[in-house]
Design an enzyme around this catalytic site. Structure first.
Site, short mmCIF file in Angstrom:
data_model
loop_
_atom_site.label_atom_id
_atom_site.label_comp_id
_atom_site.label_asym_id
_atom_site.label_seq_id
_atom_site.Cartn_x
_atom_site.Cartn_y
_atom_site.Cartn_z
N ARG A 64 0.83 -1.20 0.00
CA ARG A 64 0.00 0.00 0.00
C ARG A 64 0.87 1.25 0.00
O ARG A 64 0.45 2.31 -0.48
CB ARG A 64 -0.95 0.00 1.22
N TYR A 117 -14.18 16.81 -17.12
CA TYR A 117 -14.79 15.49 -17.04
C TYR A 117 -15.86 15.48 -15.95
O TYR A 117 -15.71 16.11 -14.90
CB TYR A 117 -13.70 14.45 -16.77
N LYS A 214 -6.75 5.06 -19.79
CA LYS A 214 -7.02 5.49 -21.16
C LYS A 214 -5.83 5.20 -22.08
O LYS A 214 -5.48 4.05 -22.29
CB LYS A 214 -7.42 6.96 -21.16
#
Length: 419
Positions: A64, A117, A214
């Site tokens: 983490r 966005y 993306k």
């Protein structure tokens, strides 16, 4: 595997996407980045363990906090964005929200634009005000208005350029200079441009954000986000990620690393086809308007030419007849997914209401200037001639249906999810 060997300064973009972050070699002489799936890392020497935990010695403690595979991805983005450090997140939205929550405090003010966005817009409209952060959203194309709001004082200026899905282009250097005059931090979402076409840090930005889902990954099979900037700033972002837990998993990091290696080849083909499709759409009678920075008539064309090396692979257009025409057009496309992602090797079509702004109500989309007839194309790597013929044929089919008075297809044939 936390590779800090730098590439030659003159190395080209095609070389950087392949070798960035990986020049020093890998364990066991592997030619590819190994996937290290261990949650924790053990130490025989307690003092050595403590030194690593405090950052006094290199190493890993818990995934983490940091992971060897993820670190290779972060180093690769440092090479591509010419950044001192990078921090990877579990998604693009995790990266965006992580940055905003890392640097904004109650009583502070953030300035941004109305065009962003939909998920980012929700943070501005819904979540930051809950924290007591004042949010001012300005008309995206009114540069002077943005400068005036920044001059009033703010802690952070957030830019997205080109914008999703309207493809508006902001003058990064000018707006970053305005922010510096009031001591504000500047954050830019560089997802649409990619590091190949635009490097905001070189234009005065402090922090760059990417949805690695993306173009960086490029294959529509993984979620991820990356934040880049100076080490001092990234230390704050890394601390936020460590405590809040939105760490990128190593297998996803591996897939994004693998995807980045073909980024230059993919974007070259994608934006060449995007230019052709955009020019065709300008001549199509059923199209009301076309958004693509590569068009000479685009309002941001001159700025894009000055700050970008290519115009990207996203085109959007508004159909006459709104959603009724969208529902007729999209089912006729053969070489396209009707889905809510972008940046993949396959071409993807989708209306804003089921992709970029699915979180927003009709009224909210209208207030943001998002037409119900707006369709976004994420252009893939298929042959340009095939994509052009496919789009031409789809429009021809719509005209035939309109002439025959054929009923509108049900909207369920145009599915989409958040992107």
């Amino acid at each position: 595997m936390n590779n800090k060997t730098k590439l030659d300064q003159g190395a080209g973009s095609g070389t950087r996407v392949v070798w960035g972050g990986e020049q020093g070699g890998h364990p066991y002489n592997a030619t590819q980045t190994p996937i290290v799936l261990s949650a924790a890392y053990g130490y025989q020497d307690i003092d050595a363990w403590y030194d690593v935990a405090l950052g006094k010695a290199p190493g890993f403690i818990y995934s983490r906090m940091s992971n060897p595979t993820v670190c290779v991805l972060e180093d690769k983005l440092c090479e591509l964005e010419a950044a001192e450090a990078a921090v990877a997140f579990s998604s693009g939205m995790a990266a965006i929200s992580g940055v905003l929550h890392s640097f904004l405090r109650q009583g502070q003010r953030v300035v941004s634009t109305r065009d962003s966005y939909g998920g980012t817009n929700k943070i501005f409209e819904e979540f930051l005000p809950r924290m007591g952060v004042e949010v001012t959203l300005v008309d995206t194309l009114d540069t002077q208005a943005i400068e005036r709001e920044v001059a009033r004082g703010c802690a952070l200026l957030y830019l997205e350029t080109p914008t999703n899905p309207t493809l508006k282009v902001l003058d990064i250097q000018r707006l970053a200079a305005a922010a510096k005059r009031v001591g504000a931090l500047v954050v830019a979402d560089n997802t649409f441009a990619t590091p190949l076409n635009q490097n905001p840090l070189a234009l005065g930005v402090d922090v760059v954000v990417h949805s690695a889902t993306k173009f960086l990954s490029g294959h529509g099979d993984v979620l991820g986000g990356v934040v880049c900037g100076a080490e001092l700033l990234m230390a704050q972002v890394r601390h936020y990620r460590e405590i809040n837990g939105a760490a990128l998993d190593p297998f996803s990091a591996y897939l994004i690393i693998r995807g980045i290696k073909t980024l230059a080849l993919r974007v070259r083909q994608q934006q060449a086809s995007a230019q052709v499709l955009a020019e065709y759409l300008c001549s199509e009678a059923l199209v009301e308007s076309v958004n693509y920075p590569g068009l000479a008539q685009h309002p941001g064309h001159a700025i894009a030419c000055a700050q970008m090396r290519g115009f990207g692979a996203i085109v959007s257009f508004v159909l006459k007849g709104g959603m009724e025409t969208v529902v007729r057009l999209l089912p006729h496309l053969k070489y396209a997914h009707r889905a809510g992602n972008l940046g993949a090797v396959e071409t993807i079509y989708g209306p804003a209401r089921t992709t970029s702004h699915v979180e927003n109500t009709l009224e909210e989309r209208q207030a943001l200037g998002i037409s119900e007839g707006l369709v976004r194309i994420s252009v893939g790597i298929e042959d340009t001639d095939d994509l052009l013929a496919d789009l031409r044929n789809a429009f021809a089919a719509v005209r035939r249906e309109q002439g025959q008075g054929k009923p509108v297809q049900p909207q369920a044939q145009c599915p989409g999810v958040e992107a």
